[in-house]
Design a protein around this motif. Structure first.
Motif, PDB file in Angstrom:
ATOM      1  N   MET A 142       0.924  -1.047  -0.011  1.00 54.50           N
ATOM      2  CA  MET A 142       0.063   0.072  -0.291  1.00 54.50           C
ATOM      3  C   MET A 142       0.825   1.480   0.211  1.00 54.50           C
ATOM      4  O   MET A 142       0.561   2.376  -0.394  1.00 54.50           O
ATOM      5  CB  MET A 142      -0.794   0.023   1.276  1.00 54.50           C
ATOM      6  N   LEU A 143       2.019   1.224   0.593  1.00 54.48           N
ATOM      7  CA  LEU A 143       3.041   2.382   0.555  1.00 54.48           C
ATOM      8  C   LEU A 143       3.398   2.446  -0.714  1.00 54.48           C
ATOM      9  O   LEU A 143       4.093   3.614  -1.112  1.00 54.48           O
ATOM     10  CB  LEU A 143       4.117   2.219   1.443  1.00 54.48           C
ATOM     11  N   ASP A 184      -0.553   3.541  -2.724  1.00 56.43           N
ATOM     12  CA  ASP A 184      -1.094   4.790  -2.556  1.00 56.43           C
ATOM     13  C   ASP A 184      -0.724   6.080  -2.887  1.00 56.43           C
ATOM     14  O   ASP A 184      -1.377   6.819  -3.320  1.00 56.43           O
ATOM     15  CB  ASP A 184      -1.522   4.923  -0.951  1.00 56.43           C
ATOM     16  N   GLY A 216      -1.518   6.556  -6.692  1.00 55.84           N
ATOM     17  CA  GLY A 216      -3.057   6.904  -6.657  1.00 55.84           C
ATOM     18  C   GLY A 216      -3.215   8.516  -6.345  1.00 55.84           C
ATOM     19  O   GLY A 216      -4.114   9.040  -6.883  1.00 55.84           O
ATOM     20  N   TYR A 217      -2.791   8.548  -5.202  1.00 54.97           N
ATOM     21  CA  TYR A 217      -2.784  10.106  -4.778  1.00 54.97           C
ATOM     22  C   TYR A 217      -2.319  11.202  -5.943  1.00 54.97           C
ATOM     23  O   TYR A 217      -3.073  12.187  -6.391  1.00 54.97           O
ATOM     24  CB  TYR A 217      -2.359  10.445  -3.503  1.00 54.97           C
ATOM     25  N   SER A 259     -10.043  13.066   0.853  1.00 54.49           N
ATOM     26  CA  SER A 259      -8.655  12.369   0.274  1.00 54.49           C
ATOM     27  C   SER A 259      -7.382  13.356   0.759  1.00 54.49           C
ATOM     28  O   SER A 259      -6.584  12.788   0.754  1.00 54.49           O
ATOM     29  CB  SER A 259      -8.876  12.423  -1.078  1.00 54.49           C
ATOM     30  N   GLY A 275      -6.280  11.933   4.003  1.00 54.61           N
ATOM     31  CA  GLY A 275      -5.685  10.768   3.739  1.00 54.61           C
ATOM     32  C   GLY A 275      -4.209  10.610   3.077  1.00 54.61           C
ATOM     33  O   GLY A 275      -3.121  10.025   3.599  1.00 54.61           O
ATOM     34  N   LEU A 276      -3.829  11.842   2.128  1.00 50.67           N
ATOM     35  CA  LEU A 276      -2.544  12.167   1.752  1.00 50.67           C
ATOM     36  C   LEU A 276      -1.799  12.618   2.898  1.00 50.67           C
ATOM     37  O   LEU A 276      -0.635  12.155   2.612  1.00 50.67           O
ATOM     38  CB  LEU A 276      -2.805  13.042   0.646  1.00 50.67           C
ATOM     39  N   LEU A 304      -0.887   9.602   4.870  1.00 53.59           N
ATOM     40  CA  LEU A 304       0.276   8.894   4.179  1.00 53.59           C
ATOM     41  C   LEU A 304       1.653   9.450   4.379  1.00 53.59           C
ATOM     42  O   LEU A 304       2.555   8.587   4.652  1.00 53.59           O
ATOM     43  CB  LEU A 304      -0.186   8.839   2.641  1.00 53.59           C
ATOM     44  N   ALA A 332       4.664  11.898  -2.473  1.00 50.35           N
ATOM     45  CA  ALA A 332       3.500  12.254  -1.638  1.00 50.35           C
ATOM     46  C   ALA A 332       3.450  13.370  -1.104  1.00 50.35           C
ATOM     47  O   ALA A 332       2.698  14.417  -1.089  1.00 50.35           O
ATOM     48  CB  ALA A 332       3.042  11.136  -0.569  1.00 50.35           C
TER      49      ALA A 332
END
Length: 70
Positions: free
Chosen positions: A3-4, A7, A10-11, A24, A27-28, A31, A58
Motif C-alpha cells: 500500500m505504501l 497509495d 493513486g494520490y 482524500s 488521507g494524503l 500517508l 506524496a
C-alpha cells in the motif's frame, strides 16, 4: 508495504487530475506521516531509497494541494 507503493501513485494521479476532496486530502497527509514512521525501520538500501522517493512524491502532491488553497 504494498500500500505504501500503491497509495502515493493513486494520490499523485488524482492530484494531477484536479483538486482532491477533503477526505482524500486528509488521507494524503496521513500517508506522508506513515512514511515518516516507516522509513527509519527499512534496513534494505534499495527499499529505503525507493520508499523515500515514494514519500517525496506524496509530499509534493500535498504541496500542490496546499498551493491550490492560496
Amino acid at each position: 508495504m504494498v500500500m505504501l507503493d500503491a497509495d502515493p501513485a493513486g494520490y499523485v494521479y488524482r492530484v494531477l487530475d484536479g483538486p482532491l476532496p477533503e477526505p482524500s486530502r486528509g488521507g494524503l497527509i496521513r500517508l506522508v506521516g506513515v512514511f515518516e514512521k516507516v522509513l527509519p525501520a527499512i534496513s534494505d538500501e534499495y527499499a529505503s531509497k525507493y520508499y523515500t522517493q515514494a514519500r517525496d512524491l506524496a509530499a509534493l502532491a500535498t504541496e500542490i494541494e496546499a498551493m491550490r488553497d492560496e
